[in-house]
Structures are given as C-alpha cells and as structure tokens.
Write an enzyme that holds these catalytic residues in place. Sequence first.
Site, PDB file in Angstrom:
ATOM      1  N   GLY A  15       0.821  -1.207   0.000  1.00 55.02           N
ATOM      2  CA  GLY A  15       0.000   0.000   0.000  1.00 55.02           C
ATOM      3  C   GLY A  15       0.849   1.249   0.000  1.00 55.02           C
ATOM      4  O   GLY A  15       1.850   1.326   0.709  1.00 55.02           O
ATOM      5  N   ASP A 145       0.846   1.510   8.699  1.00 57.78           N
ATOM      6  CA  ASP A 145       0.417   0.669   9.823  1.00 57.78           C
ATOM      7  C   ASP A 145       1.400   0.694  10.987  1.00 57.78           C
ATOM      8  O   ASP A 145       1.049   0.301  12.103  1.00 57.78           O
ATOM      9  CB  ASP A 145       0.234  -0.777   9.357  1.00 57.78           C
ATOM     10  CG  ASP A 145      -0.928  -0.938   8.391  1.00 57.78           C
ATOM     11  OD1 ASP A 145      -1.957  -0.266   8.604  1.00 57.78           O
ATOM     12  OD2 ASP A 145      -0.812  -1.707   7.429  1.00 57.78           O
ATOM     13  N   MET A 189      -7.873   2.490   9.277  1.00 56.25           N
ATOM     14  CA  MET A 189      -7.119   1.312   8.857  1.00 56.25           C
ATOM     15  C   MET A 189      -6.352   0.683  10.016  1.00 56.25           C
ATOM     16  O   MET A 189      -5.965   1.359  10.965  1.00 56.25           O
ATOM     17  CB  MET A 189      -6.150   1.671   7.736  1.00 56.25           C
ATOM     18  CG  MET A 189      -6.801   1.837   6.382  1.00 56.25           C
ATOM     19  SD  MET A 189      -5.572   2.231   5.103  1.00 56.25           S
ATOM     20  CE  MET A 189      -6.596   2.194   3.633  1.00 56.25           C
ATOM     21  N   GLU A 243     -10.240  -1.094  11.663  1.00 60.67           N
ATOM     22  CA  GLU A 243     -11.001  -1.968  10.763  1.00 60.67           C
ATOM     23  C   GLU A 243     -10.858  -3.439  11.131  1.00 60.67           C
ATOM     24  O   GLU A 243     -11.725  -4.257  10.810  1.00 60.67           O
ATOM     25  CB  GLU A 243     -10.547  -1.747   9.319  1.00 60.67           C
ATOM     26  CG  GLU A 243      -9.081  -2.085   9.092  1.00 60.67           C
ATOM     27  CD  GLU A 243      -8.594  -1.794   7.677  1.00 60.67           C
ATOM     28  OE1 GLU A 243      -9.426  -1.379   6.846  1.00 60.67           O
ATOM     29  OE2 GLU A 243      -7.400  -1.981   7.418  1.00 60.67           O
ATOM     30  N   LEU A 298      -7.990   7.821   2.009  1.00 63.49           N
ATOM     31  CA  LEU A 298      -7.611   9.209   2.297  1.00 63.49           C
ATOM     32  C   LEU A 298      -6.492   9.291   3.320  1.00 63.49           C
ATOM     33  O   LEU A 298      -5.644  10.183   3.252  1.00 63.49           O
ATOM     34  CB  LEU A 298      -8.828   9.996   2.785  1.00 63.49           C
ATOM     35  CG  LEU A 298      -9.949  10.179   1.757  1.00 63.49           C
ATOM     36  CD1 LEU A 298     -11.172  10.810   2.423  1.00 63.49           C
ATOM     37  CD2 LEU A 298      -9.474  11.030   0.604  1.00 63.49           C
TER      38      LEU A 298
END
Length: 410
Positions: A15, A145, A189, A243, A298
């Site tokens: 990502g 993350d 996230m 999430e 975003l």
Amino acid sequence: MKQLKGACVIGQSGGPTSVINASALGAIEAALDNDVITRVYGAAHGIKGVLDDQLYIMDEEDRAELAHLRHTPSSILGSCRYKLKDFEEDETDYKRILEIFRKYDVRYFFYNGGNDSMDTCNKISKYMLKNGYECRVMGIPKTIDNDLAGTDHCPGYGSAAKYIATSCMELYLDARVYNTGMITILEIMGRHAGWLTAAAALAGEYAPDLIYLPEVAFDMDKFIQDVKTIYEKNGKVIVAVSEGIHDKDGKLVAEYGGTAQSRDSFGHAQLGGLAATLAAIVKEKTAAKVRGIEFSLLQRCASHVASLTDIEESYSAGRAAVENAVKGVTDKMVGFKCTRDKSYNCEIELLPLETVANTEKKVPLEWINETKDGLLQPYIDYALPLIAGETGQEKENGLPRFAKLKKVLR
C-alpha cells in the site's frame, strides 16, 4: 570490502503512503550521485516489473522534476502485492529475477515496503547468495500501519497519524454544529495493529470518546452500553475503531454485517465496511441518528497534511539504504532508533531482514487504558514528535504540485 560496480533497481511495494516517494527520492538521488552505481532503474509495479522486464531508466529523469517526489503521494513507480513462494518449493520467479539481474548487470536491489516487502527482500537476498551472484539487497521501510518489528517507527506513519488526528478534530467540531443528538463512528485502517486508530487520541480535547484497537478483543455488549451512557449524558458520541477489531472468538466485527472478506495474494483479508456495520447495530439499539465514516484511502495519500519529520526521515531512509549498500552492507532493512527523554532524536539503525520479515509490532498493551477504549500518555509522548513540522509543499493555482516523470522504459 571491495567496490562492487553495477546497476541498481529500486522498487516500491504494498500500500502506498504520502511519503513513500520521499524514500524513493533519497535512494534515487544517492544512486545517481554514486560512481559505483552504473545505471539506476525503477521497477514498474514492484517485483512484478522485474519479472516482466519493465524497468524505468531513472538516469533520464530531470533532477528538478525528481525533487518534487518529496511531496508527491502514492507510489510513483507503481506498486504490487505479489508473493514470492519459497525458492525451495518453486524457483521459477527467482530464476527469472536472476536472469534480469544478469541481463542488466544489477548488483544492487532496494525494495521499499512493509512486512511482506521485507519478506520479498529476504528471499531474494538469500537466493542470490545461494547462487553465488553478488547482489546487495536492502529493505527500505514503509507502512502507515507502523507495524514493522525492530524499528522505532515506520516512514509513512507520522503523516497518516497527523491526518487522522486532524480529521478527528475537524469532525468533532462538525458533529456539534446542531443541537440534536448524533453518534459518529470512524473506521480507521489497521488489520492486526492499532497504531493508526491510536492516532485519534492525538486530537486531545477533540479526540473520540471511545477508541478501539485490534490488540484487545472487542465486546459488543459493553460497547453498546458505553455508547448509550455517553449519549444519554452528552447527546453526542464519537467512536474510532480499527477496521480489524475482532471479538473474543477472533471473528472480525466487520463480518457481523454478513459481508465475506476477500483476500489478497498474501492471504490478508480485504477489510472495510466496519463503520457501516457498527452504525446499523448502534442505530437499532439506540434509535439515535448514527453516521458511519470510513477514512479509507484518504489516510494514506494526504500529502497536504504530511509531517515534515516524516518526509525528512523517509528521505534519509532511502538514502541510507544506498549509501550503506555501496559500503558493502547487504541483507538489512533501514530502521530508526529514537530517544525522547528531553528532545526527540532519531538515528539510522540497520536491522537483519530475517528479523523484520513477516513480524508485526503491535501497540503495547500498557499504552491502552484499563477499560480498553482509549490511549494513555506514553502513546501520546511516543507519537507527537512523529507528526511535527509543516512541509511547505509547492502549489500551483492553489493546488499541490506533484512530480511528473517521463518513465522511460529500458
């Protein structure tokens, strides 16, 4: 250590973030400036670009245009989520990679990504060593993350955390415009590690009332009762949830809505829909007006609110990877070693790839409050330095000026 002359390949994987291109810039500029590196290639869409023989010639890019990568979000070279099998099981991909490396005399490989990307680095490094092909392999960390083991934090996290905290502050004020009740649920996230959702706590007096991380099991009954209690008292409730929160049996709360989770090539569930699921449950239990908001992509592409600290550290990580490889270092990931006693200080630390590959660092349980719905001061002290500084991003017509590369293929 003897000098090793040859070309290098720089790739981006996983990502994207708002600062991954700052790391790419650091690596590209360091490589272009070093006489030992004969040609600088960028892999189109990560390791897939190597396998497909799709390499950009970075030497042909304008240096002034490259400089705009410092403030350009996403992955300029393109990314992928491609899992290499262990070469003991299947050498097909590795033979192809070695073929391409020999074809272009690639002696340096730099891969910019998260856990799975470090796994790719580690496998390629070990395969090259096994086959007697001298190629120095370095991992450049990247993940919003913030879950790579060994390093104090990851490039990309500070900017995403700043975006999340800022958005929470803005939403807090927006949710209080009307004198009617409302419950707002923010989905942030974080599959197994709650670093991003924890950043909501940085909003201080504007922080959500309740913050839930995947590090602890989620109790639906307690959640509903806590929401009701706050709503009855204040008429407003804001909740931030990762999430990846799950119940005591390990079931994802996002699946309570009956939506099956698809998976990528690494077996990771494609998460999303949690805010809508919880909003529906809360509305049924409270009859209040409930709004679910999913931050989604975003939070990882918001270069307009990036952290200057994050940009500078990301650039330094890319540059350090090249400089250390040229000196003879290989099979390492660039990490950060930081102190926060009196002032914040961050230094480069090289970590063995096999130590960081496929290992997740989670938010320490002692940083989570006793009721498991908020963060304590040690987290705030840890994260605040990472979101510091304004970028001074160049604008055109009031909008960000991003890099526009020629991307000339080999």
